[in-house]
Scaffold this motif. Structure first.
Motif, PDB file in Angstrom:
ATOM      1  N   GLN A 124       0.848  -1.194   0.000  1.00 47.68           N
ATOM      2  CA  GLN A 124       0.000   0.000   0.000  1.00 47.68           C
ATOM      3  C   GLN A 124       0.875   1.231   0.000  1.00 47.68           C
ATOM      4  OE1 GLN A 124      -2.041  -2.387  -0.463  1.00 47.68           O
ATOM      5  NE2 GLN A 124      -3.717  -1.377   0.578  1.00 47.68           N
ATOM      6  N   GLY A 125       0.246   2.358   0.193  1.00 54.18           N
ATOM      7  CA  GLY A 125       1.032   3.581   0.190  1.00 54.18           C
ATOM      8  C   GLY A 125       1.133   4.130  -1.213  1.00 54.18           C
ATOM      9  N   PHE A 126       1.899   3.482  -2.034  1.00 52.19           N
ATOM     10  CA  PHE A 126       1.947   3.853  -3.435  1.00 52.19           C
ATOM     11  C   PHE A 126       2.333   5.320  -3.592  1.00 52.19           C
ATOM     12  CE2 PHE A 126       1.120   2.208  -7.445  1.00 52.19           C
ATOM     13  CZ  PHE A 126       0.716   3.247  -8.234  1.00 52.19           C
ATOM     14  N   GLU A 127       1.358   6.160  -3.850  1.00 51.24           N
ATOM     15  CA  GLU A 127       1.591   7.605  -3.815  1.00 51.24           C
ATOM     16  C   GLU A 127       2.601   8.113  -4.843  1.00 51.24           C
ATOM     17  OE1 GLU A 127       0.271  10.136  -2.004  1.00 51.24           O
ATOM     18  OE2 GLU A 127      -1.242   8.777  -1.202  1.00 51.24           O
ATOM     19  N   ALA A 128       2.850   7.336  -5.843  1.00 52.36           N
ATOM     20  CA  ALA A 128       3.628   7.821  -6.990  1.00 52.36           C
ATOM     21  C   ALA A 128       4.898   8.573  -6.621  1.00 52.36           C
ATOM     22  CB  ALA A 128       2.739   8.738  -7.840  1.00 52.36           C
ATOM     23  N   GLY A 129       5.976   7.864  -6.596  1.00 51.63           N
ATOM     24  CA  GLY A 129       7.234   8.536  -6.275  1.00 51.63           C
ATOM     25  C   GLY A 129       7.805   7.948  -5.009  1.00 51.63           C
ATOM     26  N   LYS A 130       6.951   7.462  -4.166  1.00 53.80           N
ATOM     27  CA  LYS A 130       7.372   6.828  -2.927  1.00 53.80           C
ATOM     28  C   LYS A 130       8.144   5.530  -3.196  1.00 53.80           C
ATOM     29  CE  LYS A 130       6.288   8.334   1.319  1.00 53.80           C
ATOM     30  NZ  LYS A 130       4.890   8.579   1.468  1.00 53.80           N
ATOM     31  N   HIS A 131       8.063   5.058  -4.411  1.00 52.41           N
ATOM     32  CA  HIS A 131       8.563   3.715  -4.690  1.00 52.41           C
ATOM     33  C   HIS A 131      10.052   3.668  -4.957  1.00 52.41           C
ATOM     34  CE1 HIS A 131       8.163   5.611  -8.544  1.00 52.41           C
ATOM     35  NE2 HIS A 131       8.999   4.720  -9.015  1.00 52.41           N
ATOM     36  N   SER A 132      10.636   4.800  -5.041  1.00 48.07           N
ATOM     37  CA  SER A 132      12.032   4.829  -5.485  1.00 48.07           C
ATOM     38  C   SER A 132      12.930   3.948  -4.623  1.00 48.07           C
ATOM     39  CB  SER A 132      12.538   6.248  -5.440  1.00 48.07           C
ATOM     40  OG  SER A 132      13.898   6.281  -5.777  1.00 48.07           O
ATOM     41  N   ILE A 133      13.989   3.486  -5.227  1.00 41.20           N
ATOM     42  CA  ILE A 133      14.904   2.597  -4.566  1.00 41.20           C
ATOM     43  C   ILE A 133      15.637   3.349  -3.445  1.00 41.20           C
ATOM     44  CG2 ILE A 133      16.917   1.176  -4.915  1.00 41.20           C
ATOM     45  CD1 ILE A 133      15.503   1.807  -8.043  1.00 41.20           C
ATOM     46  N   PRO A 134      15.574   2.826  -2.237  1.00 41.31           N
ATOM     47  CA  PRO A 134      16.153   3.533  -1.099  1.00 41.31           C
ATOM     48  C   PRO A 134      17.636   3.826  -1.291  1.00 41.31           C
ATOM     49  CG  PRO A 134      14.819   1.699  -0.369  1.00 41.31           C
ATOM     50  CD  PRO A 134      14.908   1.589  -1.844  1.00 41.31           C
ATOM     51  N   LEU A 135      18.360   2.853  -1.831  1.00 36.59           N
ATOM     52  CA  LEU A 135      19.794   3.070  -1.993  1.00 36.59           C
ATOM     53  C   LEU A 135      20.067   4.284  -2.867  1.00 36.59           C
ATOM     54  CD1 LEU A 135      22.773   2.459  -1.908  1.00 36.59           C
ATOM     55  CD2 LEU A 135      22.437   0.718  -3.650  1.00 36.59           C
ATOM     56  N   LEU A 136      19.335   4.390  -3.958  1.00 31.01           N
ATOM     57  CA  LEU A 136      19.552   5.532  -4.847  1.00 31.01           C
ATOM     58  C   LEU A 136      19.266   6.837  -4.115  1.00 31.01           C
ATOM     59  CD1 LEU A 136      18.229   4.525  -8.368  1.00 31.01           C
ATOM     60  CD2 LEU A 136      20.564   4.655  -7.509  1.00 31.01           C
TER      61      LEU A 136
ATOM     62  N   LEU B  99       9.600  15.070 -18.106  1.00 34.65           N
ATOM     63  CA  LEU B  99       9.083  15.377 -16.774  1.00 34.65           C
ATOM     64  C   LEU B  99       7.586  15.666 -16.806  1.00 34.65           C
ATOM     65  CD1 LEU B  99      12.062  17.535 -15.511  1.00 34.65           C
ATOM     66  CD2 LEU B  99      11.435  15.219 -14.790  1.00 34.65           C
ATOM     67  N   ALA B 100       7.147  16.336 -17.851  1.00 35.78           N
ATOM     68  CA  ALA B 100       5.714  16.604 -17.959  1.00 35.78           C
ATOM     69  C   ALA B 100       4.943  15.296 -18.071  1.00 35.78           C
ATOM     70  CB  ALA B 100       5.437  17.489 -19.179  1.00 35.78           C
ATOM     71  N   ALA B 101       5.507  14.337 -18.802  1.00 41.11           N
ATOM     72  CA  ALA B 101       4.820  13.059 -18.976  1.00 41.11           C
ATOM     73  C   ALA B 101       4.681  12.318 -17.653  1.00 41.11           C
ATOM     74  CB  ALA B 101       5.570  12.200 -19.993  1.00 41.11           C
ATOM     75  N   ILE B 102       5.761  12.227 -16.909  1.00 40.63           N
ATOM     76  CA  ILE B 102       5.665  11.475 -15.659  1.00 40.63           C
ATOM     77  C   ILE B 102       4.829  12.244 -14.633  1.00 40.63           C
ATOM     78  CG2 ILE B 102       7.933  10.465 -16.080  1.00 40.63           C
ATOM     79  CD1 ILE B 102       8.980  12.059 -13.727  1.00 40.63           C
ATOM     80  N   GLU B 103       4.795  13.551 -14.770  1.00 43.54           N
ATOM     81  CA  GLU B 103       3.971  14.333 -13.848  1.00 43.54           C
ATOM     82  C   GLU B 103       2.495  14.114 -14.143  1.00 43.54           C
ATOM     83  OE1 GLU B 103       4.346  18.557 -14.309  1.00 43.54           O
ATOM     84  OE2 GLU B 103       3.897  18.931 -12.185  1.00 43.54           O
ATOM     85  N   ALA B 104       2.175  13.991 -15.416  1.00 47.72           N
ATOM     86  CA  ALA B 104       0.768  13.890 -15.799  1.00 47.72           C
ATOM     87  C   ALA B 104       0.190  12.516 -15.457  1.00 47.72           C
ATOM     88  CB  ALA B 104       0.616  14.164 -17.294  1.00 47.72           C
ATOM     89  N   ARG B 105       0.988  11.456 -15.615  1.00 42.27           N
ATOM     90  CA  ARG B 105       0.422  10.124 -15.399  1.00 42.27           C
ATOM     91  C   ARG B 105       1.351   9.278 -14.549  1.00 42.27           C
ATOM     92  NH1 ARG B 105      -2.414   7.187 -19.025  1.00 42.27           N
ATOM     93  NH2 ARG B 105      -2.065   7.746 -21.189  1.00 42.27           N
ATOM     94  N   ARG B 183       8.727  17.114  -4.676  1.00 43.38           N
ATOM     95  CA  ARG B 183       8.292  18.384  -5.261  1.00 43.38           C
ATOM     96  C   ARG B 183       9.007  19.579  -4.640  1.00 43.38           C
ATOM     97  NH1 ARG B 183       4.468  18.655  -9.253  1.00 43.38           N
ATOM     98  NH2 ARG B 183       3.767  16.536  -9.686  1.00 43.38           N
ATOM     99  N   PRO B 184      10.325  19.576  -4.660  1.00 39.19           N
ATOM    100  CA  PRO B 184      11.050  20.647  -3.986  1.00 39.19           C
ATOM    101  C   PRO B 184      11.122  21.926  -4.821  1.00 39.19           C
ATOM    102  CG  PRO B 184      12.585  19.096  -4.967  1.00 39.19           C
ATOM    103  CD  PRO B 184      11.214  18.643  -5.348  1.00 39.19           C
ATOM    104  N   CYS B 185      10.721  21.869  -6.060  1.00 35.36           N
ATOM    105  CA  CYS B 185      10.784  23.068  -6.892  1.00 35.36           C
ATOM    106  C   CYS B 185       9.885  22.878  -8.107  1.00 35.36           C
ATOM    107  CB  CYS B 185      12.228  23.330  -7.341  1.00 35.36           C
ATOM    108  SG  CYS B 185      12.941  22.001  -8.324  1.00 35.36           S
ATOM    109  N   SER B 186       9.788  23.924  -8.904  1.00 38.39           N
ATOM    110  CA  SER B 186       8.946  23.826 -10.101  1.00 38.39           C
ATOM    111  C   SER B 186       9.644  22.995 -11.163  1.00 38.39           C
ATOM    112  CB  SER B 186       8.671  25.217 -10.654  1.00 38.39           C
ATOM    113  OG  SER B 186       9.842  25.715 -11.281  1.00 38.39           O
ATOM    114  N   ARG B 187       8.866  22.581 -12.142  1.00 39.86           N
ATOM    115  CA  ARG B 187       9.431  21.784 -13.214  1.00 39.86           C
ATOM    116  C   ARG B 187      10.468  22.585 -13.986  1.00 39.86           C
ATOM    117  NH1 ARG B 187       4.828  20.117 -16.662  1.00 39.86           N
ATOM    118  NH2 ARG B 187       5.773  21.215 -18.421  1.00 39.86           N
ATOM    119  N   ALA B 188      10.173  23.832 -14.221  1.00 44.78           N
ATOM    120  CA  ALA B 188      11.106  24.666 -14.991  1.00 44.78           C
ATOM    121  C   ALA B 188      12.445  24.789 -14.274  1.00 44.78           C
ATOM    122  CB  ALA B 188      10.495  26.046 -15.217  1.00 44.78           C
TER     123      ALA B 188
END
Lengths: 214, 214
Positions: A124-136, B99-105, B183-188
């Motif tokens: 669960q959680g998911f939340e798009a972006g939360k999934h990134s590899i911890p080591l990275l 970045l726009a693509a991954i942001e959108a979906r 989301r620490p800053c804008s896409r630009a």
DNA sequence: ACCTGCATGTTACTAGCGGTAACACTAGCT
DNA sequence: AGCTAGTGTTACCGCTAGTAACATGCAGGT
């Protein structure tokens, strides 16, 4: 008082935990990230429920295992990063350290880069972006910190350093992953090429003859 | 002749296949990469074995699904990459497109980046390095080709271009992943920072006061 | 001695997964 | 009719992660 008793118990539990982790390590080294809880338990000479008592669930075990290796790798990277040398030299040493590590133990590397990915439950959680590899992530933050400490980037330096930290780590990772699969050149050549990229050779190079507009 | 007949059958099979893919798409969009074959079959109004007849196994379905999105994304990237503009401008446009693509979906993005990861069977092969995300590889190769076509890199240009292609794609991916989470800053701003990195600002920047050796 | 508490260990189970075998039905061709 | 081919089903296999219930060995207190 039951302090001594408790300490004893805690100690023995910790020792057991370490033994289990080492068994898990062996299995992961052999079977890759697909290692099942059953296989790990068998390797440790026990059965599943004990693993679950110690680590909660598969994610817990994997996290504990990953933390170990991640810490070790980060320590070597920090050493290369903090060496008293020219910046270019330090960058190359760091790249080489990372690449040497993944070259030496590809299974562990694969495990660290593809940890969770269970099958059915949890996740669960998911939340798009939360999934990134911890080591990275950890490497990115580490590098960002070193950059911010040692490089003069003017205003907004912290944010810039973080973008660069994660970006450079990603560059290193992707190039390393591709290189490990195809082996198109020696490690030294790869290191040099990547350092060249970071040193702006892409921007400095000229257009090729017969370029656009024709 | 049975050509017309066969064509008819093939057509209907292709249509069915596309319908199934669209159903799978909906499920993945909703459930993420954990979408089960059962769930996809249910969404399509049928049962599992039909899916298996069309796609072989889960990997086949996921590959077909991924190819779709990957092709779409690659097409936009190619457009940005091949535009008749200055190099820096093209690089920034490409970064921004991605970045726009991954942001959108984000769900689709997550799916593309974590495809295989099944559970029990298959998955053989392994071979350390084979596991890399197809989308990343394809983007890397694509970028490498464009670099080699348009940038004058002297001797060994092909290999250098490939290293850079994969490296830059990795940089973009890791930075984008981190950015999407925090989301620490804008896409630009992100685009600008990454382009600055590729333009050698890391090498050009001075040491910070109170540096090493003290 | 006996009982209590606690950690360790087991067997036996659930629910869900990917994948498959066996069977039923419909359509068109010969 | 009969044969083939595609679509669909139910019911199953072997595997997985995770859990409940029961057994055992070892402290300490009464």
């Amino acid at each position: 008082m039951d302090t001594t008793q408790r300490t004893d118990q805690q100690r023995s539990a910790d020792r057991r935990r370490r033994e289990l982790l080492e068994a898990a390590d062996r299995v992961v080294l052999r079977d890759g990230p697909q290692a099942s809880m059953n296989a790990i338990a068998a390797e440790a000479g026990i059965t599943k429920p004990i693993l679950y008592r110690h680590f909660g669930d598969k994610g817990g075990l994997y996290a504990a295992l990953a933390t170990r290796h991640t810490d070790a790798l980060l320590a070597s990277l920090r050493a290369a990063l903090d060496a008293p040398a020219e910046r270019r030299e330090r960058v190359e040493a760091t790249l080489d350290t990372y690449l040497a590590a993944i070259e030496a133990r590809p299974q562990v590397y694969r495990f660290l880069m593809h940890p969770a990915e269970g099958g059915q439950t949890a996740d669960q959680g998911f939340e798009a972006g939360k999934h990134s590899i911890p080591l990275l992530r950890r490497m990115g933050e580490e590098l960002a910190q070193v950059i911010e400490e040692r490089v003069d980037l003017g205003p907004n330096s912290q944010q810039l350093a973080r973008v660069w930290g994660h970006g450079i780590v990603g560059m290193m990772h992707a190039a390393g992953d591709w290189w490990l699969g195809e082996r198109p050149c020696s490690r030294a050549e790869l290191v040099r090429s990547l350092a060249d990229l970071l040193w702006g050779r892409l921007a400095a190079a000229g257009d090729k003859a017969g370029g656009p507009g024709f």
